[in-house]
Design a protein around this motif. Structure first.
Motif, PDB file in Angstrom:
ATOM      1  N   ASP A 137       0.751  -1.222  -0.447  1.00  0.00           N
ATOM      2  CA  ASP A 137       0.075   0.204  -0.174  1.00  0.00           C
ATOM      3  C   ASP A 137       1.124   1.480   0.358  1.00  0.00           C
ATOM      4  O   ASP A 137       0.429   2.441  -0.680  1.00  0.00           O
ATOM      5  N   VAL A 138       2.165   1.316   0.584  1.00  0.00           N
ATOM      6  CA  VAL A 138       3.086   1.984   1.034  1.00  0.00           C
ATOM      7  C   VAL A 138       3.751   2.815  -0.459  1.00  0.00           C
ATOM      8  O   VAL A 138       3.549   4.043  -1.086  1.00  0.00           O
ATOM      9  N   TYR A 139       3.970   1.901  -1.486  1.00  0.00           N
ATOM     10  CA  TYR A 139       4.736   2.019  -2.548  1.00  0.00           C
ATOM     11  C   TYR A 139       3.595   2.106  -3.798  1.00  0.00           C
ATOM     12  O   TYR A 139       4.038   3.097  -4.920  1.00  0.00           O
ATOM     13  N   PHE A 140       2.865   1.439  -3.821  1.00  0.00           N
ATOM     14  CA  PHE A 140       1.852   0.893  -5.219  1.00  0.00           C
ATOM     15  C   PHE A 140       0.430   1.280  -3.723  1.00  0.00           C
ATOM     16  O   PHE A 140      -0.808   0.532  -4.415  1.00  0.00           O
ATOM     17  N   PRO A 141      -0.279   2.759  -4.235  1.00  0.00           N
ATOM     18  CA  PRO A 141      -1.997   2.939  -3.647  1.00  0.00           C
ATOM     19  C   PRO A 141      -2.598   2.478  -4.351  1.00  0.00           C
ATOM     20  O   PRO A 141      -3.711   2.010  -3.923  1.00  0.00           O
ATOM     21  N   LYS A 142      -2.374   2.692  -5.804  1.00  0.00           N
ATOM     22  CA  LYS A 142      -3.701   2.180  -6.472  1.00  0.00           C
ATOM     23  C   LYS A 142      -3.970   0.356  -6.414  1.00  0.00           C
ATOM     24  O   LYS A 142      -3.580  -0.220  -6.951  1.00  0.00           O
ATOM     25  N   LEU A 143      -5.595   0.268  -6.578  1.00  0.00           N
ATOM     26  CA  LEU A 143      -5.738  -0.923  -5.804  1.00  0.00           C
ATOM     27  C   LEU A 143      -5.770  -1.869  -7.357  1.00  0.00           C
ATOM     28  O   LEU A 143      -5.757  -2.701  -6.967  1.00  0.00           O
ATOM     29  N   ASP A 144      -6.091  -1.285  -8.426  1.00  0.00           N
ATOM     30  CA  ASP A 144      -5.636  -1.970  -9.763  1.00  0.00           C
ATOM     31  C   ASP A 144      -4.337  -2.584 -10.118  1.00  0.00           C
ATOM     32  O   ASP A 144      -4.197  -3.455 -10.770  1.00  0.00           O
ATOM     33  N   LEU A 145      -3.185  -1.225  -9.747  1.00  0.00           N
ATOM     34  CA  LEU A 145      -1.872  -1.341  -9.917  1.00  0.00           C
ATOM     35  C   LEU A 145      -1.555  -2.864  -8.620  1.00  0.00           C
ATOM     36  O   LEU A 145      -0.484  -3.325  -9.142  1.00  0.00           O
ATOM     37  N   ARG A 146      -2.304  -2.623  -7.490  1.00  0.00           N
ATOM     38  CA  ARG A 146      -1.699  -3.947  -6.561  1.00  0.00           C
ATOM     39  C   ARG A 146      -2.062  -5.171  -6.736  1.00  0.00           C
ATOM     40  O   ARG A 146      -1.429  -5.877  -6.965  1.00  0.00           O
ATOM     41  N   ALA A 147      -3.177  -5.282  -7.777  1.00  0.00           N
ATOM     42  CA  ALA A 147      -3.655  -6.271  -7.838  1.00  0.00           C
ATOM     43  C   ALA A 147      -3.081  -7.110  -9.146  1.00  0.00           C
ATOM     44  O   ALA A 147      -2.945  -7.511  -9.478  1.00  0.00           O
ATOM     45  N   ALA A 148      -2.586  -6.181 -10.067  1.00  0.00           N
ATOM     46  CA  ALA A 148      -2.084  -7.184 -11.385  1.00  0.00           C
ATOM     47  C   ALA A 148      -0.503  -6.926 -10.346  1.00  0.00           C
ATOM     48  O   ALA A 148       0.201  -8.056 -10.783  1.00  0.00           O
ATOM     49  N   LEU A 149       0.280  -6.594  -9.285  1.00  0.00           N
ATOM     50  CA  LEU A 149       1.418  -6.432  -9.536  1.00  0.00           C
ATOM     51  C   LEU A 149       0.928  -8.694  -8.089  1.00  0.00           C
ATOM     52  O   LEU A 149       2.091  -9.011  -8.048  1.00  0.00           O
ATOM     53  N   LEU A 150       0.085  -8.401  -7.325  1.00  0.00           N
ATOM     54  CA  LEU A 150       0.143  -9.852  -6.935  1.00  0.00           C
ATOM     55  C   LEU A 150      -0.357 -10.361  -7.337  1.00  0.00           C
ATOM     56  O   LEU A 150      -0.671 -11.833  -7.390  1.00  0.00           O
ATOM     57  N   ARG A 151      -1.160 -10.757  -8.785  1.00  0.00           N
ATOM     58  CA  ARG A 151      -1.576 -11.629  -9.831  1.00  0.00           C
ATOM     59  C   ARG A 151      -0.831 -12.944  -9.582  1.00  0.00           C
ATOM     60  O   ARG A 151      -1.263 -13.766  -9.728  1.00  0.00           O
ATOM     61  N   PRO A 152       0.324 -12.674 -10.418  1.00  0.00           N
ATOM     62  CA  PRO A 152       1.115 -13.628 -10.644  1.00  0.00           C
ATOM     63  C   PRO A 152       1.210 -15.023  -9.271  1.00  0.00           C
ATOM     64  O   PRO A 152       1.199 -15.973  -9.049  1.00  0.00           O
ATOM     65  N   LEU A 153       1.433 -13.882  -8.091  1.00  0.00           N
ATOM     66  CA  LEU A 153       1.554 -14.757  -6.881  1.00  0.00           C
ATOM     67  C   LEU A 153      -0.258 -15.685  -6.403  1.00  0.00           C
ATOM     68  O   LEU A 153      -0.197 -16.833  -5.863  1.00  0.00           O
ATOM     69  N   THR A 154      -1.530 -14.716  -6.638  1.00  0.00           N
ATOM     70  CA  THR A 154      -2.502 -15.821  -6.454  1.00  0.00           C
ATOM     71  C   THR A 154      -2.521 -16.421  -7.242  1.00  0.00           C
ATOM     72  O   THR A 154      -3.419 -17.720  -7.228  1.00  0.00           O
TER      73      THR A 154
END
Length: 107
Positions: A32-49
């Motif tokens: 949340d600190v580095y990437f506050p936008k929700l859609d960008l965070r979702a894109a970042l975590l997608r490979p892990l999910t």
């Protein structure tokens, strides 16, 4: 009263699952600190999910330059990128360039 006690008891697996969820949520909060936008965070975590390794792996990345979405794209592809092995061919003797020959005249 007894019915409530029986429903309140949680198995060891439930307790472990709750601990894992707490760990995952604590790690996700760091994004949340580095990437506050929700859609960008979702894109970042997608490979892990997708691989079901969210919360199981620690990922440390050092990224320089670019915008926020470019940095997220670089993190998503981390580990899949390799060096581009294409290099310039050297000039060979008897040739104009690496592969180009001199003009040939029959007569």
């Amino acid at each position: 009263m007894r019915y409530e006690k029986n429903t309140r008891k949680s198995t060891r697996a439930d307790i472990e699952r709750q601990k894992q969820e707490e760990i995952v949520n604590a790690r996700i909060r760091q994004f949340d600190v580095y990437f506050p936008k929700l859609d960008l965070r979702a894109a970042l975590l997608r490979p892990l999910t997708e691989t079901k390794t969210l919360g199981l792996l620690d990922v440390n990345c050092t990224i320089k330059g670019g915008g926020v979405s470019g940095q997220i794209g670089a993190i998503r592809l981390a580990g899949f990128l390799t060096r581009d092995s294409r290099i310039v061919e050297r000039k060979k003797p008897g040739k104009a360039k690496a592969r180009k020959s001199f003009q040939w005249v029959k007569r």
